[in-house]
Motif scaffolding. Structure first.
Motif, short mmCIF file in Angstrom:
data_model
loop_
_atom_site.label_atom_id
_atom_site.label_comp_id
_atom_site.label_asym_id
_atom_site.label_seq_id
_atom_site.Cartn_x
_atom_site.Cartn_y
_atom_site.Cartn_z
N GLY A 130 65.47 -17.42 -31.66
CA GLY A 130 64.90 -17.42 -33.00
C GLY A 130 65.79 -16.74 -34.02
N GLY A 131 66.95 -16.25 -33.63
CA GLY A 131 67.89 -15.65 -34.56
C GLY A 131 67.85 -14.13 -34.59
N TYR A 132 68.77 -13.55 -35.33
CA TYR A 132 68.91 -12.10 -35.38
C TYR A 132 67.70 -11.40 -35.99
CZ TYR A 132 73.72 -12.39 -33.81
OH TYR A 132 74.83 -12.61 -33.05
N ALA A 133 67.09 -11.98 -37.02
CA ALA A 133 65.96 -11.31 -37.68
C ALA A 133 64.77 -11.19 -36.74
CB ALA A 133 65.57 -12.06 -38.95
N GLU B 207 60.19 -3.51 -32.19
CA GLU B 207 58.73 -3.61 -32.06
C GLU B 207 58.08 -3.47 -33.43
OE1 GLU B 207 57.62 -0.75 -29.06
OE2 GLU B 207 58.45 -2.00 -27.47
N ARG B 208 58.58 -4.25 -34.36
CA ARG B 208 58.12 -4.22 -35.75
C ARG B 208 57.60 -5.61 -36.13
NH1 ARG B 208 61.36 -1.36 -40.76
NH2 ARG B 208 60.21 -2.38 -42.42
N ASP B 209 56.61 -5.66 -36.97
CA ASP B 209 56.03 -6.91 -37.44
C ASP B 209 57.13 -7.75 -38.09
OD1 ASP B 209 54.72 -8.94 -38.83
OD2 ASP B 209 53.16 -7.62 -39.60
N PRO B 210 57.35 -9.00 -37.61
CA PRO B 210 58.40 -9.85 -38.18
C PRO B 210 58.22 -10.15 -39.66
CG PRO B 210 57.43 -10.89 -36.22
CD PRO B 210 56.65 -9.65 -36.50
N SER B 211 57.02 -9.98 -40.18
CA SER B 211 56.82 -10.24 -41.62
C SER B 211 57.41 -9.12 -42.47
CB SER B 211 55.33 -10.43 -41.94
OG SER B 211 54.63 -9.22 -41.76
N THR B 212 57.88 -8.03 -41.85
CA THR B 212 58.52 -6.93 -42.59
C THR B 212 60.03 -6.94 -42.44
OG1 THR B 212 58.40 -5.32 -40.77
CG2 THR B 212 56.47 -5.50 -42.21
N VAL C 95 63.94 -14.10 -47.06
CA VAL C 95 62.62 -14.51 -46.57
C VAL C 95 62.28 -13.76 -45.29
CG1 VAL C 95 62.74 -16.81 -47.62
CG2 VAL C 95 63.54 -16.48 -45.28
N PRO C 96 60.97 -13.64 -45.00
CA PRO C 96 60.57 -12.93 -43.79
C PRO C 96 61.00 -13.66 -42.52
CG PRO C 96 58.64 -13.78 -44.93
CD PRO C 96 59.83 -14.09 -45.78
N ALA C 97 61.31 -12.90 -41.48
CA ALA C 97 61.69 -13.48 -40.19
C ALA C 97 60.56 -14.31 -39.63
CB ALA C 97 62.08 -12.38 -39.21
N SER C 98 59.34 -14.01 -40.04
CA SER C 98 58.17 -14.72 -39.52
C SER C 98 57.97 -16.08 -40.19
CB SER C 98 56.92 -13.88 -39.73
OG SER C 98 56.73 -13.62 -41.11
N THR D 282 58.04 -1.22 -47.61
CA THR D 282 59.47 -1.38 -47.35
C THR D 282 59.70 -2.67 -46.59
OG1 THR D 282 59.49 -0.24 -45.20
CG2 THR D 282 59.87 1.13 -47.17
N VAL D 283 60.93 -3.16 -46.71
CA VAL D 283 61.38 -4.31 -45.93
C VAL D 283 62.70 -3.93 -45.28
CG1 VAL D 283 60.23 -6.05 -47.35
CG2 VAL D 283 62.56 -5.35 -47.93
N LEU D 284 62.98 -4.59 -44.17
CA LEU D 284 64.24 -4.38 -43.48
C LEU D 284 65.13 -5.57 -43.78
CD1 LEU D 284 64.96 -2.04 -41.52
CD2 LEU D 284 64.67 -3.66 -39.67
N VAL D 285 66.29 -5.32 -44.37
CA VAL D 285 67.27 -6.37 -44.65
C VAL D 285 68.59 -5.98 -44.01
CG1 VAL D 285 66.20 -7.10 -46.83
CG2 VAL D 285 68.00 -5.37 -46.87
N SER D 286 69.47 -6.94 -43.87
CA SER D 286 70.77 -6.67 -43.25
C SER D 286 71.56 -5.64 -44.05
CB SER D 286 71.59 -7.95 -43.14
OG SER D 286 72.89 -7.66 -42.65
N GLY D 287 72.21 -4.78 -43.32
CA GLY D 287 73.09 -3.79 -43.93
C GLY D 287 74.54 -4.25 -43.95
N GLY D 288 74.76 -5.55 -43.67
CA GLY D 288 76.12 -6.09 -43.74
C GLY D 288 76.78 -6.29 -42.39
N ARG D 289 76.05 -5.98 -41.34
CA ARG D 289 76.50 -6.25 -39.97
C ARG D 289 75.30 -6.71 -39.17
NH1 ARG D 289 78.70 -0.60 -39.07
NH2 ARG D 289 77.06 -0.65 -37.50
#
Length: 170
Positions: free
Chosen positions: A38-41, A49-54, A72-75, A133-140
């Motif tokens: 399903g990819g990195y996200a 162990e975090r909700d994919p919508s975050t 967009v959300p991973a979910s 808050t949301v989790l987004v890529s930090g560039g890696r």
């Protein structure tokens, strides 16, 4: 948001951009699974162990031939028609991976909305507004930034729009 700024001596362009914008964020390092179903996200969501919508993935598309960054959300799955509407265009398609890497300066799976080599309009799915808050890529691929979506939008001059279809994955 009361997160402490965390700094790394040799940061990514995303971290440099976050620091230059004065963003408050927390770094989250991720040890990905051997196989990212399903990819990195989505893998990040499983590992943490975090909700994919975050967890939000950064996707590069073209709208009427011009680059656009979608967050967009991973979910969910990016709705290309909705993305085109969100930027006043008619037709959208996903950007080829090598073109996205060349444009942003990041590798696929590690593209961040922050610190891209070439700026383009950025649209964040409106579901982010409901989250602290949301989790987004930090560039890696193995580095993420936990940040307020409102602060992120202000830092990258993004706007919010309904661009994700929930329950389906890109």
């Amino acid at each position: 948001m009361s997160k402490k700024k965390m700094h790394r001596p040799s940061g990514t362009p995303a971290l440099h951009a976050a620091q230059a914008a004065g963003l408050e964020y927390a770094l989250v390092e991720v040890q990905h699974s051997e196989h990212q179903e399903g990819g990195y996200a989505l893998d990040t969501a499983r590992v943490l162990e975090r909700d994919p919508s975050t967890i939000f993935k950064t996707l590069m598309a073209k709208v009427d031939g011009d680059p656009v960054c979608a967050v967009v959300p991973a979910s969910g799955m990016l709705n290309l028609k909705a993305l085109a509407r969100a930027v006043g265009g008619k037709k959208a398609c996903m950007m080829q991976a090598q073109d996205a890497e060349r444009l942003t300066g990041y590798v696929t799976g590690g593209i961040s909305p922050l610190g891209q080599r070439t700026s383009s309009p950025i649209v964040i799915d409106e579901s982010a507004r409901e989250l602290p808050t949301v989790l987004v890529s930090g560039g890696r691929r193995d580095l993420s930034i936990d940040v307020s979506p409102m602060d992120l939008a202000a830092a990258v001059r993004a706007h919010f729009a309904p661009i994700a279809d929930a329950g389906r994955h890109t």
